[in-house]
Design a protein around this motif. Structure first.
Motif, PDB file in Angstrom:
ATOM      1  N   ILE A 203      68.067  46.805  34.834  1.00  0.00           N
ATOM      2  CA  ILE A 203      67.944  46.071  33.573  1.00  0.00           C
ATOM      3  C   ILE A 203      66.723  45.164  33.679  1.00  0.00           C
ATOM      4  N   ASN A 204      66.076  44.908  32.572  1.00  0.00           N
ATOM      5  CA  ASN A 204      64.915  44.031  32.504  1.00  0.00           C
ATOM      6  C   ASN A 204      65.248  42.656  33.085  1.00  0.00           C
ATOM      7  N   HIS A 205      64.437  42.213  34.016  1.00  0.00           N
ATOM      8  CA  HIS A 205      64.794  40.960  34.692  1.00  0.00           C
ATOM      9  C   HIS A 205      64.591  39.728  33.825  1.00  0.00           C
ATOM     10  N   ASN A 206      63.967  39.913  32.634  1.00  0.00           N
ATOM     11  CA  ASN A 206      63.768  38.767  31.765  1.00  0.00           C
ATOM     12  C   ASN A 206      65.040  38.368  31.039  1.00  0.00           C
ATOM     13  N   SER A 207      66.052  39.253  31.021  1.00  0.00           N
ATOM     14  CA  SER A 207      67.250  38.895  30.272  1.00  0.00           C
ATOM     15  C   SER A 207      68.360  38.512  31.229  1.00  0.00           C
ATOM     16  N   MET A 208      68.284  37.311  31.779  1.00  0.00           N
ATOM     17  CA  MET A 208      69.310  36.860  32.723  1.00  0.00           C
ATOM     18  C   MET A 208      70.682  36.689  32.084  1.00  0.00           C
ATOM     19  N   PRO A 209      70.799  36.289  30.789  1.00  0.00           N
ATOM     20  CA  PRO A 209      72.145  36.194  30.188  1.00  0.00           C
ATOM     21  C   PRO A 209      72.925  37.491  30.299  1.00  0.00           C
ATOM     22  N   VAL A 210      72.202  38.630  30.232  1.00  0.00           N
ATOM     23  CA  VAL A 210      72.888  39.922  30.346  1.00  0.00           C
ATOM     24  C   VAL A 210      73.554  40.042  31.704  1.00  0.00           C
ATOM     25  N   PHE A 211      72.841  39.604  32.727  1.00  0.00           N
ATOM     26  CA  PHE A 211      73.410  39.715  34.065  1.00  0.00           C
ATOM     27  C   PHE A 211      74.648  38.844  34.215  1.00  0.00           C
TER      28      PHE A 211
END
Lengths: 472, 394
Positions: A203-211
């Protein structure tokens, strides 16, 4: 668990382009007719099981072949079969079933769909995936006991899911996952149930909320690995992704399936969820509309087989000369004819404006909105403007000056100028030792070349020559 | 209006088919002023915004400060030299393109301005024209034109002139007019804005036969082997320290464009930040030149050696060669590792030639020599890199 991985050498970030889609999803109205190709996704062409004049229901299987490696094909609307014809779909001539829709939006569910899929056997769940047509998704299909993919279930070592897109007109898939995390995780669990091997998700590392959201749902799953990756093109291509996430190198000339890796994208995961839990066959899919030729850039949910002219009529700008491309702008196929259908394996349609204007002193302009790998334009220093994306060649073809831009961006990494020079003159067999067959045809070398040499075309010709001569 | 001019030319071409051979020249003019209307025919459907003309213009802009400095120090004759170089070389290049029926490429934009800047200011114009035509024909066109030449065309021209007209090339230098950027203690010989208002430097100004490098050579050989407190050694070190500022700011004898070190470094920064010149070649060359001059030139204390190293870096054609000549993409290696090796050996050979041979100026020969080895360096680097993949194709 979350594991960070080092990015690969080369590649290029594509950011700030005009025509990049926003993270919005719309329902596309039901088309008046659909064309269902009999070969969509991975697999061979299937035989039609209906004839002209039959009444069909959405979700009904209208083409299948249990002997060959293939997945069944479904009618995506309720209506009557008008004719069975042959069309040119994605560069190949295949049979197609044309259905006139009657406006009813209901679909017929598969039997046996349930929330408690863990109670069923892997074979049962595999059957649901096969009968929904989901097994045709992915670069080599999803292996089940129904001969639906390039490899059989016992040869599978792991599953890799690329939940990101990195081309210039990429859709932010992480927003999709943030919206429906439970469904995404259930989809992964379904895949793990059918093929009980480790699952790696990028997953794109710019979207930390997703993680953070995903971590809540996946605490007890030790077979699931989440990887934040840099959104550098072409990270989502299977050879690069497998090497970045697991360190395994796909040998030159082969694909990930040959080393036992099943590569899918986030669409396949959601489709697997819908097939097994809701019983919905693959009759509808998300298609990303990118590029300045469309009035609005977003993703639409449309029925499989919707003709391109429907989408163009409703969504494209009328006054400009456009080029429609299936796939991403660096690798996709241009569609000069608009009556082609959008099948279940097409995730993006791009409309680029054909920019045939001759600009005065083109090469001396400061270039506030021109994109370039070499930082010769003001756009690299003042990142406030959206960059143009058009089909103009931006320069005359010149001889190679050996600037090595192509070698800088090659993701494998290779030396494209060398490979192209040899391939152009028919000597491709001499450069096999320089990894000619490792080229994944991402298009970056041709993109950055300042001499406008079609490097990727030459290398493709070279690879053809090598395959034809059987690797002398 | 300009469009009409070109349309007229194309119409003339249609009317008189005998003029058809001139199409490359007309195309060159047309493409210079207007961008292309062509669109991509195959994947990828989009292309980068940079093209070769832009690439060359960036190099041109990086050299322009040195060209202005040349006019400032040596008069308007420098401008005339640049024009003659463009005209003569351009004629040769366009003739070849017409005979070959190919388009005129932009490589000559750079050779045309780099070549006069490595020549002494008093060179007769006809020698310059002969040199540039030789360089274009035998340094570039016989090998197949732009992109296929193994030797740097400007260096080939200079070498030819050096060997054919040694008196003019090696022993007529001028002390420049004007203070340049250094206003500390250099007293201008003539009041005014340097030499901008004159065509040639006045004859009354003595034609010296030395550049800082030759003077250094003379003083160093006298001080060789002498202890630190001897008169010859003191003279030698004093000369080094005194001339160092003028080497950086440019008011010293030398070729047209090589004198002002600061402007050359600015041009280098401009090119490197735009990825037009590779920093590896320049960096490796200057590093190895510094290293070898530190080791090979004698000096009794550490600070003395450092002064000598700086002198060595800023004098002669070292900076100009490192920034504009060695970084020419066509003649250098294409791999990054290869570029390090290439730059390093050029610096080493240049210092060796300066220190141990009869020629005071070694950069030109060093670059020519390494141009021969560039493809070999590339092949070795690539074979080493792919040693695990040989025969791994399936």
């Amino acid at each position: 668990m979350i594991e960070k991985k080092k990015s690969f050498r080369g590649g290029r970030y594509f950011r700030r382009f005009c025509g990049a889609p926003q993270s919005k999803i719309e329902e596309f109205p039901l088309p008046s007719k659909v064309v269902i190709p009999l070969k969509q996704g991975y697999g061979e062409e299937v035989a039609a099981t209906v004839t002209a004049g039959d009444k069909v229901k959405a979700g009904m299987i209208i083409g299948e072949n249990n002997e060959s490696i293939s997945s069944p094909v479904h009618a995506s609307v309720n209506g009557t079969v008008k004719e069975i014809t042959r069309i040119n779909y994605l560069g190949q001539e295949v049979g197609a079933v044309v259905i006139e829709a009657d406006g009813d939006t209901q679909w017929q569910a598969l039997e046996g769909a349930t929330q408690e899929f863990t109670q069923k056997s892997a074979q049962e769940v595999g059957r649901l995936l096969y009968q929904a047509g989901v097994t045709a998704l992915g670069s080599a299909g999803i292996p089940t006991t129904y001969a639906s993919a390039a490899l059989t279930p016992d040869k599978v070592e792991m599953i890799v899911v690329a939940a990101l897109a990195t081309d210039p007109l990429a859709f932010p898939f992480s927003a999709l996952i943030l919206d429906k995390p439970a469904e995404f995780v259930k989809g992964l669990a379904i895949l793990h149930h059918v093929l009980p091997k480790p699952v790696h998700v990028a997953i794109n590392h710019n979207s930390m909320p997703v993680f953070d959201k995903l971590e809540e749902h996946t605490k007890e799953y030790d077979w699931l690995h989440l990887h934040p990756v840099k959104p550098k093109y072409p990270q989502e291509q299977e050879e690069i992704l497998v090497e970045t996430l697991t360190g395994k190198v796909v040998p030159d000339g082969q694909c990930a399936a040959d080393i036992g890796v099943v590569v899918l994208d986030s669409n396949a995961v959601f489709a697997a969820y819908e097939a097994v839990v809701e019983g919905k066959p693959l009759i509808e899919r998300l298609v990303v509309l990118g590029g300045a030729g469309f009035k609005e850039n977003l993703a639409v949910r449309l029925r499989v087989g919707t003709p391109l002219e429907e989408v163009a009529r409703l969504k494209a700008k009328e006054e400009e000369e456009k080029r429609f491309i299936f796939g991403n702008v660096l690798q996709g196929l241009a569609q000069p004819e608009l009556n082609v259908p959008i099948g279940r394996d097409i995730g993006a349609v791009a409309a680029l404006v054909e920019h045939r204007k001759r600009e005065f002193f083109f090469f001396m302009r400061p270039g506030f909105n021109r994109d370039s790998y070499s930082r010769m334009f003001v756009s690299s220093y003042l990142p406030f403007f959206k960059l143009r994306l058009e089909t103009n060649l931006h320069g005359e073809p010149r001889p190679c000056i050996q600037c090595a831009y192509c070698a800088d961006v090659c993701p494998r990494p290779l030396y494209p100028h060398l490979l192209a020079k040899y391939s152009e003159h028919g000597a491709a067999d001499e450069v096999i030792g320089y990894r000619l067959m490792a080229c994944i045809e991402c298009g970056l070398c041709s993109y950055v070349c300042p001499s406008k040499i079609p490097l990727m075309t030459h290398i493709q010709k070279g690879k053809e020559q090598v395959r034809k001569e059987g690797l002398l | 209006m300009l469009k009409k001019f070109f349309e007229l030319q194309y119409q003339l071409l249609e009317k008189y088919p005998a003029l058809k051979p001139l199409k490359p020249a007309i195309d060159a003019g047309d493409n210079f002023f207007y961008g292309t209307a062509e669109v991509t025919k195959e994947t990828p459907h989009v292309r980068d915004g940079a093209d070769i003309k832009r690439f060359m213009i960036v190099v041109l802009f990086a050299v322009l400060p040195c060209a202005f400095a040349a006019v400032y120090f040596y008069g308007l004759r420098a401008l005339v030299m640049i024009l003659v170089s463009y005209l003569a070389g351009g004629l040769a290049e366009v003739t070849f393109c017409i005979v070959r029926k190919e388009e005129v490429t932009e490589g000559f934009l750079i050779t045309g301005i780099l070549f006069p800047l490595i020549l002494p200011p008093t060179l007769p114009l006809w020698m310059l024209a002969v040199g540039v035509i030789f360089g274009v024909i035998f340094g570039k066109e016989v090998f197949g034109g732009t992109g296929k030449n193994p030797f740097n065309a400007a260096i080939v021209s200079r070498c030819f002139l050096y060997l054919c007209f040694p008196i003019y090339m090696a022993s007529t230098w001028y002390a420049p007019l004007g203070t340049g950027l250094d206003t500390s203690n250099f007293v201008p010989k003539i009041k005014g804005p340097g030499a901008l208002h004159m065509y040639t430097l006045p004859k009354a100004d003595a034609t010296t036969q030395a550049t800082p490098l030759t003077r250094l050579q003379a003083k160093r050989s006298k001080a060789a082997g002498k202890p630190a407190d001897s008169k010859e050694y003191q003279e030698y070190m004093q000369y080094v320290k005194q001339t160092l500022p003028s080497l950086m700011w440019g008011n010293t004898e030398g070729s047209l464009g090589e004198t002002c070190g600061i402007l050359i470094l600015l041009g280098s920064f401009f090119m490197i930040i735009q990825r037009v010149a590779n920093w590896r070649t320049t960096f490796a060359m200057l590093l190895s030149a510094a290293l070898f001059s530190f080791i090979l030139y004698d000096g009794h204390t550490l600070s003395d050696r450092l002064y000598i190293t700086l002198f060595s870096l800023f004098s002669g054609g070292m900076l100009f060669g490192a920034v504009f000549m060695a970084t020419d993409p066509v003649t250098g290696p294409i791999t990054h590792t290869g570029r390090y090796i290439y730059g390093f050996t050029i610096g080493m050979i240049a210092i060796l030639i300066r220190r141990y041979s009869g020629f005071p100026e070694g950069v030109m020969f060093a670059i020519l020599l390494m141009n021969i080895f560039a493809p070999l360096i590339d092949e070795i680097v690539m074979k080493l890199r792919y040693r695990n993949y040989r025969g791994n194709a399936q």
